[in-house]
Design an enzyme around this catalytic site. Structure first.
Site, short mmCIF file in Angstrom:
data_model
loop_
_atom_site.label_atom_id
_atom_site.label_comp_id
_atom_site.label_asym_id
_atom_site.label_seq_id
_atom_site.Cartn_x
_atom_site.Cartn_y
_atom_site.Cartn_z
N GLU A 182 1.32 -29.17 -11.47
CA GLU A 182 2.16 -29.70 -12.42
C GLU A 182 1.34 -29.92 -13.87
OE1 GLU A 182 4.24 -32.92 -10.98
OE2 GLU A 182 5.50 -31.84 -9.90
N GLU A 331 7.96 -28.02 -4.02
CA GLU A 331 8.13 -29.12 -3.51
C GLU A 331 9.65 -29.72 -3.67
OE1 GLU A 331 5.70 -32.03 -5.63
OE2 GLU A 331 3.97 -30.67 -5.43
C1 GLA Z 1 5.10 -34.53 -8.07
C2 GLA Z 1 3.75 -34.10 -7.36
C3 GLA Z 1 3.21 -34.29 -6.10
C4 GLA Z 1 4.16 -35.60 -5.86
C5 GLA Z 1 5.56 -35.70 -6.11
C6 GLA Z 1 6.21 -37.05 -5.77
O1 GLA Z 1 5.85 -33.27 -7.68
O2 GLA Z 1 3.31 -32.74 -7.51
O3 GLA Z 1 1.94 -34.45 -5.95
O4 GLA Z 1 3.42 -36.59 -6.68
O5 GLA Z 1 5.60 -35.37 -7.33
O6 GLA Z 1 7.61 -36.84 -6.29
#
Ligand code: GLA
Length: 683
Positions: A182, A331
């Site tokens: 991210e 995710e």
């Molecule tokens: C983000 C991060 C993860 C985690 C999630 C929690 O997407 O990439 O490492 O912190 O948020 O929602």
């Protein structure tokens, strides 16, 4: 866009002629899955073996296998474990984790660990820490504290990525790479500022040119040396503000390239390289950064509340547009998150509905963050599939159901993708430009884009989201709401599209700015005005909604109204404003012109949902856009994926009531294995 979806049920149906063919192929069961070929629909989870004793790994992996998980992403925050001291690498544990997973028919995606530098690194090289806008250096103890432009950080990041690739780039159990995690925060330190000046020099060549393009005669901003140019992020010269965002985008691209090069050189070509993005996040231009990757992937979180299929579907479609092919949900939330105001759980069935919703929009993988609650660390309260005790939480069974669904439906969905007749154009430049000068604080360019999407998606059942320079020839209808910054390349592309017989619909604030965020020398829509045979005479930010009436029925325009004129004899007025501020009364609010076989339309009003719905119907009808599955009631989302063997329809019932849909032709229900001419979707 007000939806209140709750528990969802899904049916996946495929055309019977096709399903008969496909049914001859034995769908894979989890017992048959082998490490030599991953299933076409992949259920995954984020696993952090470095947080647990090795003796517990196998029990975790067995639970994963039992639920149908075939992919784990590992490593993206494990730098201190991989390189406990500078240049002392330890990957043996990771090797054992990958091998252990493979024994359970689980593939691995390795994240390069650069989103979380180890303490020794930032202590030894404090210059690698990013600087906030106020001049404060970030600290160790969270993550993403690095400076994306810092040469030392890049050197160390490249080394760890290279070591990882050398060790695992040919491992048959590794599917691919995720770079970092991210990308988000820029740095405002003097070194980055100097790089910005170099970037400006490369773009503008001379200060004379820059001064002219930015109209720096305004407020005595003229520059006589590159290092006089400040970093401005919120308020400042529009040319400077846009340039900074473009510099940030290019810097993320080169940050990524730095690792990508060593991953490519040292891996088998079959291993994909991706990064995980955050939906509509606009901290950089994703079209710039994604161009070097093999696969688009995003992190799909609802946060507080429940699945909004329009909002979420739009973000899926945005992500699919980055590479214009199927993507991954890298995710997603197992029930709840830990970072919202109220971290409510999704309702029973909603996680499953969300997984199928993603597949309908072109996801080939759905992966849950995270597998098991870590004993300590910042995210103890986040949803997981196992508790800290290593046993399943209630949601585990629902995700295992998704695993079963994927096993059944995977063979039918293999090789299929979303094919759209409608495209919505999206531009980071335009969003930045509008957000930096909203002129009406309530004017959110994303909401404007979303209002078109919400009306067109149920009609077309698939919509592509693309940049304005994309190849538009496959589309019957191209909608460009808020294309505020219009480069000459984009203008040329749009003109050619209309001349070739397409229908282009421009929305408010389109064609106002040039490539440097300066006003176009012609009135809106600038270079498209001649084709339109009309223009924007004046724009008005509104306190109160203005009534509108005409072809799309009576309605109102909140926030913004553009007074249009139809100059050409072929330009038709579709909508007019009612009584309001005097200037707008009775004046054109939407105009259209036929150009050969093509059409160009300009909508100067912000359409309320009802008016937008009838405008969308009008657009679809005159552009001959088809609805693959008619008679789908509100609350049910229909998606279509097409492949060489036929079409697969995915229906997700997100309403509070049971729904029955009669099918235009009998189809095979993939999940139930029967043929149907109508489907019942229970609550
Ligand atoms: C983000 C991060 C993860 C985690 C999630 C929690 O997407 O990439 O490492 O912190 O948020 O929602």
């Amino acid at each position: 866009m007000n939806h209140s979806p709750r528990s969802g049920r899904v049916r996946v149906a495929t055309n019977i002629l096709v399903s008969l063919l496909i049914l001859f192929l034995a769908p894979r069961s989890s017992a048959q899955a082998t490490v030599s070929s991953p299933p076409p629909l992949l259920l995954g989870t984020e696993w952090y073996p470095e947080q647990w004793p090795e003796s517990s790994w196998d029990a975790d992996l067995a639970f994963m296998q039992q639920s149908g998980v075939h992919m784990v992403r590992v490593g993206e925050f494990a730098w201190s474990r991989m390189e406990p001291e500078e240049a002392k690498y330890d990957f043996d544990w990771l090797d054992r984790a990958i091998t252990g997973a493979a024994k359970h028919n689980i593939y691995t995606v390795i994240g390069t660990p650069t989103a979380a530098p180890p303490a020794w690194l930032t202590q030894k090289y404090p210059e690698t820490l990013r600087m906030n806008e106020d001049g404060r250096r970030d600290q160790h103890g969270n993550r993403e504290q690095y400076n994306f432009a810092n040469p030392k950080y890049r050197e160390l990041a490249r080394k760890i990525a290279e070591q990882l690739a050398k060790r695992f780039g040919h491992n048959p159990h590794v599917l691919g790479w995720q770079i970092d995690n991210e990308y988000e925060m820029a740095s405002y330190d003097p070194e980055t500022k100097a790089q910005f000046h170099q970037w400006l020099k490369a773009r503008y060549g001379t200060l004379e040119n820059l001064n002219a393009r930015w109209t720096t005669a305004y407020w005595s901003q003229s520059y006589t040396a590159w290092d006089q140019i400040p970093i401005q992020v919120r308020y400042g010269n529009p040319g400077l503000l846009l340039s900074w965002m473009r510099f940030v985008s290019d810097t993320w691209r080169s940050y990524q390239k730095n690792q990508l090069e060593v991953l490519r050189t040292n891996s088998e070509p079959s291993k994909f390289i991706t990064t995980n993005t955050m939906g509509w996040f606009d901290g950089y231009d994703h079209y710039v950064v994604e161009q070097d990757l093999d696969l688009a992937a995003w992190d799909d979180y609802v946060g507080e509340g429940h699945l909004d299929p329009v909002k979420n579907g739009f973000a899926h479609d945005l992500t699919r547009g980055f590479k214009q092919k199927n993507f991954w949900v890298m995710e997603t939330q197992p029930g709840s998150v830990n970072w919202a105001g109220v971290n409510n759980a999704l309702g029973k069935g909603e996680v499953r509905a969300m997984a199928w919703h993603a597949v309908g929009h072109g996801a080939d993988t759905v992966s849950y963050w995270q597998w098991r609650s870590a004993l300590n660390g910042q995210e103890q309260y986040h949803g997981t599939l196992l508790g800290a005790d290593g046993t399943p939480v209630p949601l585990y069974a629902e995700v295992a159901q998704v695993g079963k669904d994927f096993e059944k439906a995977g063979p039918f969905l293999a090789g299929t993708s979303v094919k759209a007749e409608v495209a919505i154009l999206h531009s980071y430049d335009s969003r930045w430009a509008i957000n930096l000068q909203r002129h009406n604080k309530n004017y959110d360019p994303n909401v404007e884009l979303g209002s078109y999407y919400a009306a067109l998606r149920p009609i077309a059942q698939s919509v592509d989201v693309l940049p304005a320079t994309a190849n538009l020839s496959p589309y019957k209808l191209v909608v460009a709401p808020g294309l505020n910054v219009l480069s000459s390349a984009a203008a040329k592309n749009l003109i050619a599209y209309v001349r070739d017989g397409g229908h282009l619909v421009l929305g408010q604030r389109s064609g106002m700015k040039d490539d440097d965020n300066g006003l176009q020398p012609e009135r809106q829509p600038g270079p498209l005005g001649e084709l339109l045979g009309g223009r924007v005479e004046q724009y008005y930010a509104l306190n109160d909604p203005v009534p509108i009436a005409g072809q799309w029925g009576p309605g109102e325009s909140p926030f913004w109204a553009e007074l249009l004129s139809a100059k050409d004899k072929d330009t038709e007025v579709l909508m007019r404003y009612g009584k309001s501020n005097g200037w707008l009364d009775g004046q054109p609010a939407a105009i259209t012109r036929k150009v050969g076989k093509g059409h160009i339309t300009y909508i100067g009003a912000w359409l309320d949902p009802k008016t937008m719905a009838s405008a969308a119907k009008w657009m679809a009808t005159i552009s001959s856009v088809s609805t693959p599955l008619p008679n789908v009631p509100p609350g049910v989302e229909a998606s279509v994926r097409q492949g060489p063997r036929g079409a697969v329809y995915i229906l997700v019932n997100l309403s509070q009531q049971a729904q029955t849909i009669s099918l235009p032709t009998p189809m095979g229900d993939v999940l139930e294995g029967s043929s149907k001419s109508s489907v019942n979707l229970p609550v």
